[in-house]
Scaffold this active site. Structure first.
Site, PDB file in Angstrom:
ATOM      1  N   SER A 297      26.885 -24.826 -27.966  1.00 10.99           N
ATOM      2  CA  SER A 297      26.185 -24.574 -26.710  1.00 10.99           C
ATOM      3  C   SER A 297      27.143 -24.220 -25.577  1.00 10.99           C
ATOM      4  O   SER A 297      27.779 -23.176 -25.608  1.00 10.99           O
ATOM      5  CB  SER A 297      25.317 -25.795 -26.358  1.00 10.99           C
ATOM      6  OG  SER A 297      24.394 -25.504 -25.347  1.00 10.99           O
ATOM      7  N   ASP A 308      36.087 -13.013 -25.259  1.00 10.55           N
ATOM      8  CA  ASP A 308      35.688 -11.641 -24.937  1.00 10.55           C
ATOM      9  C   ASP A 308      36.625 -10.984 -23.920  1.00 10.55           C
ATOM     10  O   ASP A 308      36.860  -9.776 -23.972  1.00 10.55           O
ATOM     11  CB  ASP A 308      34.257 -11.628 -24.403  1.00 10.55           C
ATOM     12  CG  ASP A 308      33.225 -11.676 -25.516  1.00 10.55           C
ATOM     13  OD1 ASP A 308      33.626 -11.857 -26.683  1.00 10.55           O
ATOM     14  OD2 ASP A 308      32.019 -11.540 -25.224  1.00 10.55           O
ATOM     15  N   LYS A 322      25.009 -22.019 -31.444  1.00 13.93           N
ATOM     16  CA  LYS A 322      23.820 -22.255 -30.614  1.00 13.93           C
ATOM     17  C   LYS A 322      23.879 -21.325 -29.407  1.00 13.93           C
ATOM     18  O   LYS A 322      24.703 -21.498 -28.528  1.00 13.93           O
ATOM     19  CB  LYS A 322      23.755 -23.716 -30.148  1.00 13.93           C
ATOM     20  CG  LYS A 322      22.564 -24.035 -29.241  1.00 13.93           C
ATOM     21  CD  LYS A 322      22.555 -25.505 -28.858  1.00 13.93           C
ATOM     22  CE  LYS A 322      21.372 -25.851 -27.947  1.00 13.93           C
ATOM     23  NZ  LYS A 322      21.489 -25.245 -26.600  1.00 13.93           N
TER      24      LYS A 322
END
Length: 530
Positions: A297, A308, A322
């Protein structure tokens, strides 16, 4: 007046039209199933419950039936939409809030007596004079020693509203002692450990993203920078998530300008973007992030953003997977519905939610399946169900679906131990045993000034192993069958628990990290980073 009377019909017509328009517009604000004048239209579930109450042949516990109906209904949705009955909401929210109300001690029930194992520094009990090792024999009018007291019972007696007072009778060195403790707000820390793991490298472990996580993280980061930290190993292994905004704020400290951290979107929730808002405290400097299969999460939000933007090297094993966002809704009876309202996406546009098209049990067991099918040993990049994405700066391949795949994989430890060692290694009451050993021989342990000194200078003795085997029900004869690998594993386990007993979680990590393969890989990797 005659001229005004001519306009009255026109004014009346205009007023009527405006009123009809306003009434039609207000219809969208009326709850579904309710008439314009407030006459409710009951759902079938409520009609059935009403009939059971009025007509059923025997008495019915409609509360439990309602809960079962809700749970059954939610069972057809995603695994993270959950209903929390009113009796459990306070406990369920404690981790998210980062605190609870009580007296500030950790305890074990040993030989039917409550022992104060740790006393929170500057907490209510410490201020009242309670010390580690004290035995609690009475709380208020309730005797709690020698009465087969349970953890749940003692917890209810000791906890209470902040500001309220509780009388406690202690036993210290065989002498009774009466104290009055004024309850307070007790923190449940998100930062377990923060220390300099090498001359210029700091280490921080964060166990959850509670409402105090960012504040605790910033305090730890500032303290380490004062000690000369230039590089950071940030450990979020085992961190199951928490409050999204806390993860966003922490990510903001690592990323510069107004970079996108994530965005969320759902059928009834418009796209919402989360960007960096302020200059970060650690936008420059080598950064390693440690994750594992239990990082979920909000942990994956942080890992996804840093990966990224090519800001951190991710080390460990694939995260949980998740990619859904829950919003809590308080219900009228005090219960709570944590409803999935949107999906979140990393800056490159990937959603890392793993499939949940089978049962909820299969969804949860997927993590443990990785230990059996080899993924936790040889790497698991081939199991992704999502499409390929590219990182923003270096254009490296990353994946959607199935969690965050680390940049550097570290296999789980698969060393096996003999049958003689297993009862000791997996003894559930080891914490109690270590606590008792500490108070039997305090001079043995208090000579060490730090966990690092303890790690270098202490080795488990045959007497301790014999007592440990007896406590674990393994039998003293089993000690003779231990291999050298067994003995070293038992030595490390005992020392890690004793480090925690004396120096709390910070001490535990200072010891455990000396033999932790993932941390060691992090140290090896960060030396090569600028």
């Amino acid at each position: 007046m005659k001229k005004l009377q001519v306009w009255w019909p026109v004014l009346f017509a205009v007023t009527l039209i405006v009123g009809m328009w306003m009434g039609f517009s207000l219809r969208k604000n009326i709850p579904d199933g309710q008439g314009f004048f407030g006459t409710p239209k009951k759902a079938s579930v409520q009609e059935v419950i009403d009939l059971l109450q009025k007509k059923y042949v025997d008495s019915v516990h409609t509360d439990s039936l309602t809960e079962e109906a809700i749970q059954s209904m939610l069972g057809h949705l995603d695994p993270h939409t959950v209903y929390i009955p009113a009796v459990y909401t306070e406990a369920a929210n404690e981790d998210l809030n980062g605190n609870f109300e009580g007296i500030g001690i950790e305890y074990y029930v040993i030989n039917d007596t409550v022992n104060a194992v740790n006393v929170l520094e500057k907490g209510p009990s410490a201020q009242a004079g309670v010390k580690m090792g004290d035995k609690i024999i009475k709380v208020g009018d309730s005797v709690v020693a020698g009465v087969k007291i349970t953890n749940e019972r003692i917890r209810k007696l000791l906890r209470g509203p902040a500001g309220s007072e509780v009388a406690v009778k202690l036993l210290r060195n065989g002498q009774p002692l009466d104290v009055k403790i004024k309850r307070g707000t007790i923190p449940k820390f998100s930062v377990d450990a923060a220390y300099m793991i090498s001359e210029n490298t700091g280490f921080i472990h964060l166990n959850k993203f509670s409402r105090t996580a960012y504040e605790e993280f910033m305090a730890a980061l500032e303290d380490l920078q004062k000690k000369g930290m230039k590089k950071l190993i940030f450990d979020i292994r085992g961190n199951g998530g928490g409050i999204l905004e806390e993860a966003v704020d922490i990510a903001d400290e690592f990323l510069d300008q107004d970079k996108l951290i994530l965005y969320t979107e759902g059928l009834h929730a418009k796209r919402q973007e989360y960007h960096c808002k302020r200059p970060g405290l650690f936008e420059k400097g080598a950064l390693v992030l440690l994750i594992d299969e239990f990082s979920a999460s909000a942990s994956e939000v942080l890992a996804g953003a840093l990966q990224d933007w090519d800001r951190a090297t991710i080390i460990g094993r694939r995260s949980f997977g998740k990619g859904l966002v829950q919003e809590p809704f308080e219900l009228s009876d005090g219960s709570q519905l944590r409803l999935t309202v949107s999906k979140y996406y990393t800056p490159s546009g990937r959603n890392i939610q793993k499939p949940f098209d089978k049962s909820k049990e299969a969804y949860q067991e997927e993590v443990y399946d990785r230990f059996h099918n080899g993924q936790a040993v040889v790497g698991d990049t081939a199991v992704h169900t999502g499409k390929v994405f590219k990182t923003i700066i270096k254009k490296r391949v990353v994946y959607g679906g199935g969690g965050i795949t680390p940049d550097v994989f570290v296999a789980i430890d698969t060393i096996s131990y003999s049958n003689a060692a297993r009862p000791l290694l997996y003894y559930k009451e080891l914490g109690k045993f270590v606590y008792q050993q500490y108070f039997k021989h305090p001079e043995t342990y208090n000579q060490y000034k730090s966990a690092a000194d303890f790690e270098k200078g202490f080795s488990i003795t045959s007497a301790i192993l014999d007592a440990w085997a007896a406590e674990a029900g393994a039998g003293i004869d089993s000690i003779k069958s231990l291999t050298n690998a067994d003995r070293e594993a038992l030595n490390r386990r005992y020392k890690s628990f004793m480090s925690q007993q004396i120096w709390q979680m910070n001490g535990y990590y200072q010891f455990a990290n000396t033999i932790d393969k993932t941390v060691l890989k992090g140290l090896e990797t960060i030396k090569t980073l600028q």
